[in-house]
Enzyme design. Structure first.
Site, PDB file in Angstrom:
ATOM      1  N   ASP A 109       6.686  -3.923  -8.514  1.00 57.26           N
ATOM      2  CA  ASP A 109       5.516  -3.597  -8.589  1.00 57.26           C
ATOM      3  C   ASP A 109       5.079  -4.453  -9.885  1.00 57.26           C
ATOM      4  O   ASP A 109       6.001  -4.427 -10.782  1.00 57.26           O
ATOM      5  CB  ASP A 109       5.672  -1.973  -9.111  1.00 57.26           C
ATOM      6  N   ASP A 216      -0.453  -2.758  -9.629  1.00 56.90           N
ATOM      7  CA  ASP A 216      -0.490  -1.154 -10.131  1.00 56.90           C
ATOM      8  C   ASP A 216      -1.868  -0.798 -10.762  1.00 56.90           C
ATOM      9  O   ASP A 216      -2.854  -1.923 -11.203  1.00 56.90           O
ATOM     10  CB  ASP A 216       0.340  -0.817 -10.998  1.00 56.90           C
ATOM     11  N   GLU A 273      -3.700  -1.571  -6.441  1.00 49.55           N
ATOM     12  CA  GLU A 273      -3.621  -0.360  -5.922  1.00 49.55           C
ATOM     13  C   GLU A 273      -5.653   0.415  -6.264  1.00 49.55           C
ATOM     14  O   GLU A 273      -5.553  -0.069  -7.517  1.00 49.55           O
ATOM     15  CB  GLU A 273      -2.761   0.787  -6.489  1.00 49.55           C
ATOM     16  N   HIS A 351       5.215   7.182  -4.114  1.00 50.57           N
ATOM     17  CA  HIS A 351       5.877   8.165  -4.714  1.00 50.57           C
ATOM     18  C   HIS A 351       4.168   7.975  -5.601  1.00 50.57           C
ATOM     19  O   HIS A 351       4.941   9.281  -6.742  1.00 50.57           O
ATOM     20  CB  HIS A 351       6.609   7.368  -5.862  1.00 50.57           C
ATOM     21  N   ASP A 352       3.529   8.787  -5.335  1.00 54.02           N
ATOM     22  CA  ASP A 352       2.807   9.843  -5.906  1.00 54.02           C
ATOM     23  C   ASP A 352       1.843  10.666  -5.354  1.00 54.02           C
ATOM     24  O   ASP A 352       1.089  11.308  -5.938  1.00 54.02           O
ATOM     25  CB  ASP A 352       1.264   8.518  -6.473  1.00 54.02           C
TER      26      ASP A 352
END
Ligand code: GLC
Length: 589
Positions: A109, A216, A273, A351-352
């Site tokens: 990440d 990210d 993202e 994970h969000d």
């Protein structure tokens, strides 16, 4: 966009990642190997055979870097070190080698919009206005009202609530943080800062042999330098959501081309993202192959369904419709229909996000095991039949569910986003008697915490995630004795077995699963989603009942010709009805 054309067959020149399935790991919650209650790298390494057995091509590891963990590692204090409870840099090297030995690739990440306020760069930056690193972050003077009251430079709201600016008493200026106070935004305008980011966060790990990055918040690096006020969306808030101002800013593509040059030298793939980017032409700017910026992005059209516009959690549970969902699918699938040189992703969880069975199916594995299992399989068929690179989040392959609605939020939830929202409602909406109950219901449905609970490996205490006597960093779901990997691993009808078969079938028919052209057959149907995927010589017909009731359908018309059933979650398959949460995937020749 011009008329979509199906791609021919998947050729050897297709990059590996187009037809890949990638498994996402959240290190804190995957597997604890040393009994301290938090997952770690040796725990992940010990489970690689399990991951490989799913039939995935790669893993994406959420941040394992050194961090004070205000935002679960998305606040990095040292890009070149590992958070000690997770292990060491040597453990990451072992993990890279162990993935490669198994023929799997590994993505890390890349979090470079901001660092932790504990990063050495920020400590220097905040130490004085004349420090050489002062401008590595975004500092601005205060505004003052007529009566002398100090105000932040503009009205932007941070993603996690409150102003996006934090006052620094020592140097008498504000710094920008689009996320938590402890996550100051880096100043990408300075080439010196960018070079440092590339060297420390990017190349340090590429040199160790990773295969790419999940990037990210990829559209937030370039800010409008006049920092204008955001339009007032919610007058009750003193700070306003400003995504339209800081997402997709003026120099973003210049920055990403620069980063792209480095990534191409290592032949690394990237998945960015990309929140708050509704226009497809804007998405394409990031992923068009000729632009050489990113391989693909996560678009949030689908998973953002049902969220509020101002404060994300100001919403009521289950306020989504199937017609809205299918419109969102159609919009994002248009990017991968062969009419553009771009690429995208298909995913339902990360994970969000809350768990997909809880949002779109039945999540009561204990009292309604049959409905739960059917809906988990139906949703698996849904996400895996869409074109783009497929991402599967840990626990999704066994149908893990949201935390029970009666869990105490203050006690059990750990995410700062959830807790900030909860505390905001508690403090600021005292005069609205139903507000707190609504906030609890919304969080029980949509909070990020649900995807972060420990992985359920078996029926031993703590679900085999950690030792029996340890206190896991986050509470284990009460349903673990029923819902766990061990119970599913050898049962042919399990959700897990279904995912394995699904991934095998997807790989064997990649041209139509991963690259076929999507078409909705009846965009207004609110109960059953039937869509087609076309490739040159074949097409898929995917029929999904999104309700807990039997639905009448007419599949004969869509099927025509010769067809065979590739996957289904009920035995019988009449063409005129679908049972609760029934799904079928047909291959039509
Ligand atoms: C991304 C991450 C999220 C994190 C945020 C700030 O949205 O997925 O978990 O909180 O960025 O880094």
């Amino acid at each position: 966009m011009s008329q979509p054309t199906p791609t021919t067959t998947t050729s050897s020149s297709t990059p590996w990642w187009k037809t890949a399935a990638i498994y996402q790991i959240y290190p804190a919650s995957f597997k604890d190997s040393n009994g301290d209650g938090i997952g770690d790298l040796p725990g992940i390494i010990g489970k690689l055979d399990y991951i490989q057995s799913l039939g995935v091509d790669a893993i994406w590891l959420c941040p394992m870097y050194d961090s004070p963990q205000h935002d679960m590692g998305y606040d990095i204090s040292d890009y070149e070190a590992v958070y000690a409870p997770y292990g060491t840099v040597a453990d990451v090297e072992t993990l890279i080698a162990a993935c490669h030995e198994r023929g799997m690739r590994i993505l890390l990440d890349l979090v470079i919009n901001h660092t932790s306020d504990q990063h050495a760069w920020f400590k220097e930056s905040r130490s004085s206005k004349t420090n050489p690193k002062r401008n590595w972050y975004i500092w601005r003077p205060a505004r003052y009202d007529a009566d002398g009251t100090r105000r932040p430079p503009n009205n932007w709201r941070s993603t996690f609530g409150g102003s996006a600016w934090e006052w620094d008493e020592e140097t008498q200026e504000y710094y920008l943080h689009l996320f938590a106070v402890q996550q100051p935004d880096l100043n990408w305008e300075l080439s010196e800062t960018r070079v440092a980011i590339y060297e420390s966060a990017v190349e340090f790990w590429l040199r160790k042999g990773i295969d790419g990055f999940r990037v990210d918040t990829v559209n937030m690096y370039s800010k409008p330098l006049d920092f204008p006020d955001a339009p007032v969306i919610d007058p009750t808030l003193d700070c306003q959501p400003a995504y339209s101002l800081y997402c997709n800013g003026p120099r973003i593509h210049e920055f990403l081309r620069e980063l792209g040059h480095i990534l191409q030298r290592y032949n690394a793939m990237t998945v960015g993202e990309l929140p708050h980017t509704p226009r497809m032409a804007d998405v394409l700017d990031y992923v068009s192959a000729k632009q050489k910026q990113l391989s693909m992005v996560f678009q949030f059209d689908l998973v953002d369904i049902g969220f509020g516009a101002g404060l994300r959690y100001d919403t009521s549970p289950r306020n989504w419709t199937l017609s809205d969902l299918r419109a969102r699918v159609a919009r994002t699938q248009a990017l991968v229909d062969g009419s553009t040189d771009g690429w995208s992703t298909t995913f339902l969880e990360n994970h969000d996000q809350a768990r997909s069975v809880s949002r779109f199916g039945c999540d009561d594995a204990v009292t309604h095991p049959e409905l739960w299992e059917r809906s988990a399989k139906m949703l698996a068929m849904f996400v895996a039949s869409l074109s783009g690179t497929l991402f599967v989040y840990q626990g999704q392959e066994i149908g893990m569910a949201n935390a029970p609605a009666d869990w105490d939020i203050e006690e059990e939830y750990k995410d700062l986003d959830s807790l900030n929202y909860y505390n905001y409602v508690k403090e600021h909406r005292r005069d609205d008697p139903g507000a707190l109950a609504r906030a609890k219901a919304a969080l029980a449905h949509l909070a990020r915490d649900h995807g972060r609970m420990p992985m359920q490996w078996d029926a031993t205490p703590n679900a085999g995630f950690t030792t029996a006597s340890a206190k896991p960093w986050m509470r284990v779901h009460d349903n673990y004795p029923t819902l766990n990997v061990k119970r599913q691993v050898h049962r042919p009808a399990s959700v897990l077995a279904f995912w394995r078969e699904l991934l095998r079938v997807r790989r064997a028919n990649a041209a139509v699963f991963a690259e076929g052209v999507f078409a909705d057959t009846d965009a207004s149907n609110e109960a059953v989603f039937v869509f087609e995927k076309r490739a040159v010589q074949q097409k898929l017909v995917v029929a999904l009942n999104f309700t807990a009731d039997r639905q009448v359908v007419d599949l004969a018309a869509s099927l025509g010709g010769t067809y065979k059933t590739l996957l289904k979650n009920y035995e019988e398959e009449p063409l005129d009805a679908l049972q609760p949460y029934e799904g079928r995937i047909y291959l039509v020749q």
